[in-house]
Each structure stands twice: as C-alpha cells, then as structure tokens.
Write an enzyme that holds these catalytic residues in place. Structure first.
Site, short mmCIF file in Angstrom:
data_model
loop_
_atom_site.label_atom_id
_atom_site.label_comp_id
_atom_site.label_asym_id
_atom_site.label_seq_id
_atom_site.Cartn_x
_atom_site.Cartn_y
_atom_site.Cartn_z
N ASP A 14 0.83 -1.21 0.00
CA ASP A 14 0.00 0.00 0.00
C ASP A 14 0.87 1.26 0.00
O ASP A 14 1.99 1.26 0.53
CB ASP A 14 -0.91 -0.02 1.24
CG ASP A 14 -2.11 0.90 1.08
OD1 ASP A 14 -2.36 1.39 -0.04
OD2 ASP A 14 -2.80 1.15 2.09
N ASN A 62 -11.02 -2.48 -5.53
CA ASN A 62 -10.22 -1.50 -6.28
C ASN A 62 -10.84 -1.10 -7.63
O ASN A 62 -10.41 -0.12 -8.24
CB ASN A 62 -8.78 -2.00 -6.50
CG ASN A 62 -7.93 -1.95 -5.24
OD1 ASN A 62 -7.04 -2.78 -5.03
ND2 ASN A 62 -8.17 -0.96 -4.38
C1 IPE Z 1 -5.52 -2.71 -0.26
O1 IPE Z 1 -5.16 -1.39 -0.45
C2 IPE Z 1 -5.51 -3.44 -1.55
C3 IPE Z 1 -4.20 -3.64 -2.16
C4 IPE Z 1 -3.05 -3.33 -1.65
C5 IPE Z 1 -4.24 -4.28 -3.44
P1 IPE Z 1 -6.24 -0.23 -0.61
O2 IPE Z 1 -5.46 1.02 -0.73
O3 IPE Z 1 -7.18 -0.57 -1.70
O4 IPE Z 1 -7.02 -0.33 0.78
P2 IPE Z 1 -7.89 0.75 1.54
O5 IPE Z 1 -8.92 1.23 0.57
O6 IPE Z 1 -6.98 1.86 1.96
O7 IPE Z 1 -8.44 0.01 2.70
C1 IPE Z 2 -1.51 0.21 -3.37
O1 IPE Z 2 -1.27 1.57 -3.41
C2 IPE Z 2 -1.72 -0.40 -4.74
C3 IPE Z 2 -3.09 -0.83 -5.01
C4 IPE Z 2 -4.09 -0.82 -4.18
C5 IPE Z 2 -3.36 -1.29 -6.36
P1 IPE Z 2 -2.46 2.60 -3.44
O2 IPE Z 2 -2.80 2.89 -4.86
O3 IPE Z 2 -3.58 2.14 -2.60
O4 IPE Z 2 -1.79 3.87 -2.81
P2 IPE Z 2 -2.45 4.89 -1.78
O5 IPE Z 2 -2.96 4.08 -0.63
O6 IPE Z 2 -3.54 5.59 -2.53
O7 IPE Z 2 -1.33 5.80 -1.39
MG MG Z 3 -4.07 2.38 -0.64
#
Ligand code: IPE
Ligand code: IPE
Ligand code: MG
Length: 229
Positions: A14, A62
């Site tokens: 993340d 997502n």
């Molecule tokens: C969790 O991250 C999913 C992945 C890392 C693929 P998100 O960024 O989607 O999670 P939330 O929305 O902050 O809980």
């Molecule tokens: C994790 O990084 C990757 C996926 C969930 C695909 P994020 O895209 O969630 O990054 P933040 O949380 O918005 O910084």
């Molecule tokens: Mg995230």
C-alpha cells in the site's frame, strides 16, 4: 535466529498513490515504482529462503478507482507478466494467482492461467499474486462450491478450506502492510486467523530488503500461542 516456522509472508502493498503524490507525480507512476519494489522483494524473499510470498495487487474493491487508474494497473500486470515471465522461469519461481480471475480482461486472465500452468512444476519459491482478490468473495465462492458439490453439514474447516482459491497454500505466518494503514482491507480473511502482523509507515515503492529483514526479525521475536496458555 531461532528456527521458527516461516513458510508464508503476505504483503499488502500500500501507498503507491501517496508515494507518487509526494513527488508531484501521477498515481500511476507510483504503481510503476511499486513494480520495482515487487522485484526487490521477490529477490530478497528468495535469498532468505522464504517458501511462499503472497502479494495483494488488486482487491475486489479496487474497481471503484478512476477508470484510468484501473486500466493503468491492468496494463502493468500485462507488461510485468510478459516481460518477467522468462526471468522468473529461469529462477524456478512458481507463480500462482488468487482471486476472481473471471472478471479480469480476458487476455490478462489467460496470461495468468498460462503462467501458473507453465511454472507449476517448480518446487522452490512460490509467488502468489492476489488479483481481483477479496477475502469475503473467496469465502462466498467456497461456500457456493461446497453447496454445488452436494456436501452435507455439519461443515468442517477442512471442507471449506478445500474450496478456497489455493487450498494447499500454508496460512500466512506474517502479514506486512506498508504505508501506515492499520487494516486488512479484505485480504486473506480466512487464512489470517492466526497470522502475525507487521506494519511500517514506508510507502510500498520505498520498501526494500532491509525492511523485509526488519519484519522477519520482528516476527522471530514473537511468541505464537494459538490460544494456548
Ligand atoms: C488494499 O489497499 C488493496 C491492495 C493493496 C491491493 P487499498 O489502498 O485498496 O485499501 P484501503 O482502501 O486503503 O483500505
Ligand atoms: C496500493 O497503493 C496499490 C493498489 C491498491 C493497487 P495505493 O494505490 O492504494 O496507494 P495509496 O494508498 O492511494 O497511497
Ligand atoms: Mg491504498
């Protein structure tokens, strides 16, 4: 270091978006940088002799992101698998996938299935990528399959587990989440019942071998009790 079971490390990767934002870059650049962190981490896990590494790459939630970002992420999966497959095969990494692949663009689902098939005989490191994965969906699908099989209750844990995406996968011993968020976000819900958690504030694109070593070192300091006294 004590010899304690560490068969499976799972990572919630993340912080790609915030990493990019902090540099004034578009979010997709964070995902690109995240791929580099994946490569570093796979290498480091291999060096450490971790039998299984699972990476949460795209959740069932997502899809709620802007279309451009979703398309960009799908493009990255395509690129990564096409360009890295040969190298990972050479390193005898077994690539597996967990998630509802039926909802992915057809060509990607096909690459994932082909990749899993091509590498299934490798017995060294397993790299599991969770794509369109949701723990709740996995459990619901397992229940549906159980019903369809005509199984009769009372349902046991083993009966349900047999219908999860990868029933033979050991439960994660250690779940790492980057970027300072302290939640599971629908990852490995069934399998994480007794996992140890490790959180770091680092954004995923900055995660490196030392961070993995720190998490593993922390894990070895813990006492796993499984409800016992
Ligand atoms: C969790 O991250 C999913 C992945 C890392 C693929 P998100 O960024 O989607 O999670 P939330 O929305 O902050 O809980
Ligand atoms: C994790 O990084 C990757 C996926 C969930 C695909 P994020 O895209 O969630 O990054 P933040 O949380 O918005 O910084
Ligand atoms: Mg995230």
């Amino acid at each position: 270091m004590e010899t304690k079971k560490l068969e499976h490390i799972a990572i919630i990767m993340d912080g790609n978006g915030r990493w990019a934002k902090s540099r004034g870059l578009p979010r997709i650049m964070g995902h690109h940088a995240g791929v580099k962190a994946v490569e570093r981490t796979v290498r480091a896990a291999k060096e450490l002799g971790i039998p299984c590494l699972s990476l949460y790459a795209f959740s069932t939630e997502n899809w709620k992101r802007p279309r451009g970002e979703v398309l960009g992420l799908m493009g990255l999966f395509r690129y990564y698998l096409r360009s890295k497959l040969e190298e990972l095969c050479k390193e005898e990494v077994r690539l597996r996938f967990a998630g509802d692949l039926s909802a992915l663009p057809h060509d990607i689902a096909a690459i994932l299935e082909e990749t899993a098939e091509k590498t299934k005989a490798f017995t060294g490191t397993q790299l599991v990528t969770c794509v369109n994965y949701g723990g709740r969906r996995e459990i619901l699908e397992a229940v549906d399959k159980l019903i369809a099989s005509g199984a009769e209750g009372p349902v046991t844990e083993d009966m349900l587990r047999a219908h999860l995406y990868l029933p033979d996968l050991p439960d994660p011993d250690l779940i790492i989440r980057t970027s300072g968020e302290l939640r599971l976000s629908n990852f490995w819900l069934w399998q994480s019942a007794y996992s140890e958690y490790y959180f770091t504030d680092k954004y995923w694109p900055d995660f490196d071998k030392q961070d993995l070593l720190d998490a593993v070192g922390d894990y070895y300091e813990r006492e796993r009790r499984y409800g016992k006294a």
